[in-house]
Design an enzyme around this catalytic site. Structure first.
Site, PDB file in Angstrom:
ATOM      1  N   ASN A 201       0.851  -1.193   0.000  1.00 56.48           N
ATOM      2  CA  ASN A 201       0.000   0.000   0.000  1.00 56.48           C
ATOM      3  C   ASN A 201       0.892   1.250   0.000  1.00 56.48           C
ATOM      4  O   ASN A 201       1.686   1.434   0.929  1.00 56.48           O
ATOM      5  CB  ASN A 201      -0.876  -0.057   1.258  1.00 56.48           C
ATOM      6  CG  ASN A 201      -1.764   1.161   1.418  1.00 56.48           C
ATOM      7  OD1 ASN A 201      -1.670   2.135   0.670  1.00 56.48           O
ATOM      8  ND2 ASN A 201      -2.633   1.116   2.416  1.00 56.48           N
ATOM      9  N   VAL A 202       0.744   2.099  -1.005  1.00 53.16           N
ATOM     10  CA  VAL A 202       1.607   3.289  -1.099  1.00 53.16           C
ATOM     11  C   VAL A 202       1.347   4.300   0.021  1.00 53.16           C
ATOM     12  O   VAL A 202       2.133   5.217   0.217  1.00 53.16           O
ATOM     13  CB  VAL A 202       1.463   4.018  -2.460  1.00 53.16           C
ATOM     14  CG1 VAL A 202       2.077   3.231  -3.588  1.00 53.16           C
ATOM     15  CG2 VAL A 202       0.009   4.383  -2.741  1.00 53.16           C
TER      16      VAL A 202
ATOM     17  N   SER B 132      -4.658  15.674 -11.464  1.00 51.74           N
ATOM     18  CA  SER B 132      -5.830  15.461 -12.317  1.00 51.74           C
ATOM     19  C   SER B 132      -6.378  16.816 -12.735  1.00 51.74           C
ATOM     20  O   SER B 132      -6.169  17.822 -12.038  1.00 51.74           O
ATOM     21  CB  SER B 132      -6.913  14.714 -11.524  1.00 51.74           C
ATOM     22  OG  SER B 132      -8.156  14.771 -12.201  1.00 51.74           O
TER      23      SER B 132
ATOM     24  N   TYR C 246     -11.368  13.530  -3.527  1.00 55.90           N
ATOM     25  CA  TYR C 246     -10.526  13.353  -4.719  1.00 55.90           C
ATOM     26  C   TYR C 246      -9.967  14.695  -5.190  1.00 55.90           C
ATOM     27  O   TYR C 246      -8.754  14.853  -5.359  1.00 55.90           O
ATOM     28  CB  TYR C 246     -11.344  12.692  -5.830  1.00 55.90           C
ATOM     29  CG  TYR C 246     -10.518  12.300  -7.043  1.00 55.90           C
ATOM     30  CD1 TYR C 246      -9.692  11.180  -6.993  1.00 55.90           C
ATOM     31  CD2 TYR C 246     -10.572  13.033  -8.223  1.00 55.90           C
ATOM     32  CE1 TYR C 246      -8.935  10.801  -8.095  1.00 55.90           C
ATOM     33  CE2 TYR C 246      -9.820  12.664  -9.329  1.00 55.90           C
ATOM     34  CZ  TYR C 246      -9.013  11.541  -9.253  1.00 55.90           C
ATOM     35  OH  TYR C 246      -8.252  11.177 -10.355  1.00 55.90           O
TER      36      TYR C 246
ATOM     37  N   SER D  53      -7.446  16.086  -2.748  1.00 53.79           N
ATOM     38  CA  SER D  53      -6.144  15.396  -2.795  1.00 53.79           C
ATOM     39  C   SER D  53      -5.365  15.807  -4.035  1.00 53.79           C
ATOM     40  O   SER D  53      -4.155  16.012  -3.985  1.00 53.79           O
ATOM     41  CB  SER D  53      -6.342  13.875  -2.761  1.00 53.79           C
ATOM     42  OG  SER D  53      -6.905  13.398  -3.968  1.00 53.79           O
ATOM     43  N   LYS D  54      -6.059  15.949  -5.158  1.00 55.28           N
ATOM     44  CA  LYS D  54      -5.369  16.262  -6.418  1.00 55.28           C
ATOM     45  C   LYS D  54      -4.852  17.704  -6.423  1.00 55.28           C
ATOM     46  O   LYS D  54      -3.809  17.987  -7.023  1.00 55.28           O
ATOM     47  CB  LYS D  54      -6.305  16.001  -7.606  1.00 55.28           C
ATOM     48  CG  LYS D  54      -6.651  14.520  -7.798  1.00 55.28           C
ATOM     49  CD  LYS D  54      -5.409  13.699  -8.080  1.00 55.28           C
ATOM     50  CE  LYS D  54      -5.680  12.219  -8.253  1.00 55.28           C
ATOM     51  NZ  LYS D  54      -4.459  11.442  -8.486  1.00 55.28           N
TER      52      LYS D  54
HETATM   53  N1  NAD Z   1      -8.328   7.475 -15.499  1.00 59.24           N
HETATM   54  C1  NAD Z   1      -8.503   8.791 -15.531  1.00 59.24           C
HETATM   55  O1  NAD Z   1      -9.351   9.294 -16.295  1.00 59.24           O
HETATM   56  C2  NAD Z   1      -7.660   9.690 -14.670  1.00 59.24           C
HETATM   57  C3  NAD Z   1      -7.752  11.064 -14.864  1.00 59.24           C
HETATM   58  C4  NAD Z   1      -6.974  11.924 -14.086  1.00 59.24           C
HETATM   59  C5  NAD Z   1      -6.129  11.393 -13.136  1.00 59.24           C
HETATM   60  N2  NAD Z   1      -6.063  10.058 -12.951  1.00 59.24           N
HETATM   61  C6  NAD Z   1      -5.138   9.547 -11.932  1.00 59.24           C
HETATM   62  O2  NAD Z   1      -4.227   8.665 -12.527  1.00 59.24           O
HETATM   63  C7  NAD Z   1      -3.752   7.737 -11.545  1.00 59.24           C
HETATM   64  C8  NAD Z   1      -3.901   6.339 -12.093  1.00 59.24           C
HETATM   65  O3  NAD Z   1      -5.275   6.116 -12.346  1.00 59.24           O
HETATM   66  P1  NAD Z   1      -5.817   5.009 -13.336  1.00 59.24           P
HETATM   67  O4  NAD Z   1      -6.953   5.585 -14.059  1.00 59.24           O
HETATM   68  O5  NAD Z   1      -4.700   4.378 -14.078  1.00 59.24           O
HETATM   69  O6  NAD Z   1      -6.426   4.012 -12.244  1.00 59.24           O
HETATM   70  P2  NAD Z   1      -6.562   2.422 -12.193  1.00 59.24           P
HETATM   71  O7  NAD Z   1      -7.577   2.177 -11.136  1.00 59.24           O
HETATM   72  O8  NAD Z   1      -6.745   1.879 -13.547  1.00 59.24           O
HETATM   73  O9  NAD Z   1      -5.114   1.986 -11.658  1.00 59.24           O
HETATM   74  C9  NAD Z   1      -4.666   2.400 -10.405  1.00 59.24           C
HETATM   75  C10 NAD Z   1      -3.665   1.404  -9.855  1.00 59.24           C
HETATM   76  O10 NAD Z   1      -3.272   1.874  -8.550  1.00 59.24           O
HETATM   77  C11 NAD Z   1      -3.300   0.769  -7.665  1.00 59.24           C
HETATM   78  N3  NAD Z   1      -3.539   1.210  -6.298  1.00 59.24           N
HETATM   79  C12 NAD Z   1      -4.701   1.713  -5.792  1.00 59.24           C
HETATM   80  N4  NAD Z   1      -4.561   1.960  -4.492  1.00 59.24           N
HETATM   81  C13 NAD Z   1      -3.287   1.617  -4.165  1.00 59.24           C
HETATM   82  C14 NAD Z   1      -2.550   1.648  -2.959  1.00 59.24           C
HETATM   83  N5  NAD Z   1      -3.088   2.064  -1.815  1.00 59.24           N
HETATM   84  N6  NAD Z   1      -1.257   1.246  -2.986  1.00 59.24           N
HETATM   85  C15 NAD Z   1      -0.697   0.808  -4.125  1.00 59.24           C
HETATM   86  N7  NAD Z   1      -1.354   0.743  -5.308  1.00 59.24           N
HETATM   87  C16 NAD Z   1      -2.630   1.148  -5.319  1.00 59.24           C
HETATM   88  C17 NAD Z   1      -4.415  -0.120  -8.181  1.00 59.24           C
HETATM   89  O11 NAD Z   1      -4.265  -1.460  -7.711  1.00 59.24           O
HETATM   90  C18 NAD Z   1      -4.243  -0.004  -9.688  1.00 59.24           C
HETATM   91  O12 NAD Z   1      -3.353  -0.960 -10.190  1.00 59.24           O
HETATM   92  C19 NAD Z   1      -4.573   8.003 -10.286  1.00 59.24           C
HETATM   93  O13 NAD Z   1      -3.836   8.821  -9.419  1.00 59.24           O
HETATM   94  C20 NAD Z   1      -5.777   8.766 -10.813  1.00 59.24           C
HETATM   95  O14 NAD Z   1      -6.348   9.586  -9.836  1.00 59.24           O
HETATM   96  C21 NAD Z   1      -6.802   9.174 -13.698  1.00 59.24           C
END
Ligand code: NAD
Length: 259
Positions: free
Chosen positions: A67-68, A146, A159, A162-163
């Site tokens: 967990n990060v 984000s 969310y 945090s962002k």
């Molecule tokens: N998908 C979008 O449209 C979008 C847009 C803006 C920002 N983001 C950001 O991009 C980042 C990645 O998002 P994504 O869409 O690839 O999400 P996703 O859910 O597809 O992947 C996220 C990964 O993070 C891992 N994870 C979650 N909680 C964790 C924890 N506590 N410790 C370690 N690993 C953990 C999950 O297991 C998963 O593999 C996030 O920070 C998200 O907020 C995503």
């Protein structure tokens, strides 16, 4: 003829949230560009699949399952980079979660969890990574924020908070460490094709409900692919962006330019 050296040749990178989505796409691209990669995620099964994919294409990687939001994971990830590869050049702080809900119904424990996974994790990782980077007076940290740091919708209580915090932390690290060779930037993606949005669509009754919103909000007219986001991260990770620090790069198909 010898293969041309990749854009991250001889560099060592940590990528969090590497088992899926943006983290996976970026880890694969980093490996293609000759970086050695430490993959960090809570999902061990998917983490192993990404590692197998990287090794199959001739790349080098290690996995750290954890967990990060915990200091232990940051310690293990940085120790892994140093013990296995002898150095740390790039930290991509990317893992994140997005539970939605109105502030009046939003449980305090979920608020704490979102802030811990999305923001505190970056503080912890940087605390452990920066001392290693200082040994060479060189490093690049990229934090995933984000578009929702600055533009939001009802329900994104923790969310969005945090962002927005990530952009502040990024600037703070940049002004403290750029002089010492460590750059820090954030990225602000808009809609990206990942499981996070598949889950959001499911909660809304299917992708058919989500697509019209994406088309309306993002002038690109579709979600960005994880590969498209990864190329922007690659630029910030590589020495090509040596003069870029403290910035937040929008990767949102003009979503944040629109009214
Ligand atoms: N998908 C979008 O449209 C979008 C847009 C803006 C920002 N983001 C950001 O991009 C980042 C990645 O998002 P994504 O869409 O690839 O999400 P996703 O859910 O597809 O992947 C996220 C990964 O993070 C891992 N994870 C979650 N909680 C964790 C924890 N506590 N410790 C370690 N690993 C953990 C999950 O297991 C998963 O593999 C996030 O920070 C998200 O907020 C995503």
């Amino acid at each position: 003829m010898n293969k041309k050296q990749g854009r991250l040749f001889s560099k060592v990178a940590i990528v969090t949230g590497a088992a899926a989505g943006i983290g996976k796409g970026t880890a694969l691209l980093f490996a293609e560009e000759d970086a050695s990669v430490v993959l960090v995620d809570v999902n061990e099964e998917k983490l192993n699949e990404v590692a197998a994919e990287i090794r199959q294409m001739g790349g080098s990687c290690e996995i750290v399952c954890g967990n990060v939001g915990l200091m232990k994971t940051a310690e293990e990830a940085v120790a892994c980079a140093v013990n296995v590869y002898g150095r740390l050049d790039i930290l991509f702080n990317n893992a994140g979660i997005m539970p939605v809900g109105d502030i009046l119904d939003y449980p305090e424990e979920i608020w704490d969890e979102v802030l811990q996974v999305n923001l505190k994790s970056m503080f912890l990782m940087c605390k452990k990574a920066i001392p290693e980077m200082l040994k060479r007076n060189s490093g690049s940290i990229i934090n995933t924020s984000s578009v929702m740091a600055s533009l939001t919708e009802p329900g994104y209580t923790a969310y969005s908070a945090s962002k927005a915090g990530i952009i502040g932390l990024t600037k703070e690290i940049a002004v403290s460490y750029t002089e010492k060779g460590i750059r820090c930037n954030s990225i602000a993606p808009g809609w990206v094709e990942t499981d996070m949005n598949v889950r959001l669509a499911e909660s809304m009754g299917g992708m058919d409900k989500l697509y019209p919103i994406i088309k309306q909000q993002q002038p690109l007219g579709r979600m960005a692919t994880t590969r498209e986001v990864a190329y922007a991260v690659l630029f910030l990770a590589s020495d090509e962006s040596v003069a870029v620090s403290g910035s937040c790069l929008s990767i949102d198909g003009a979503a944040s330019a629109a009214i």
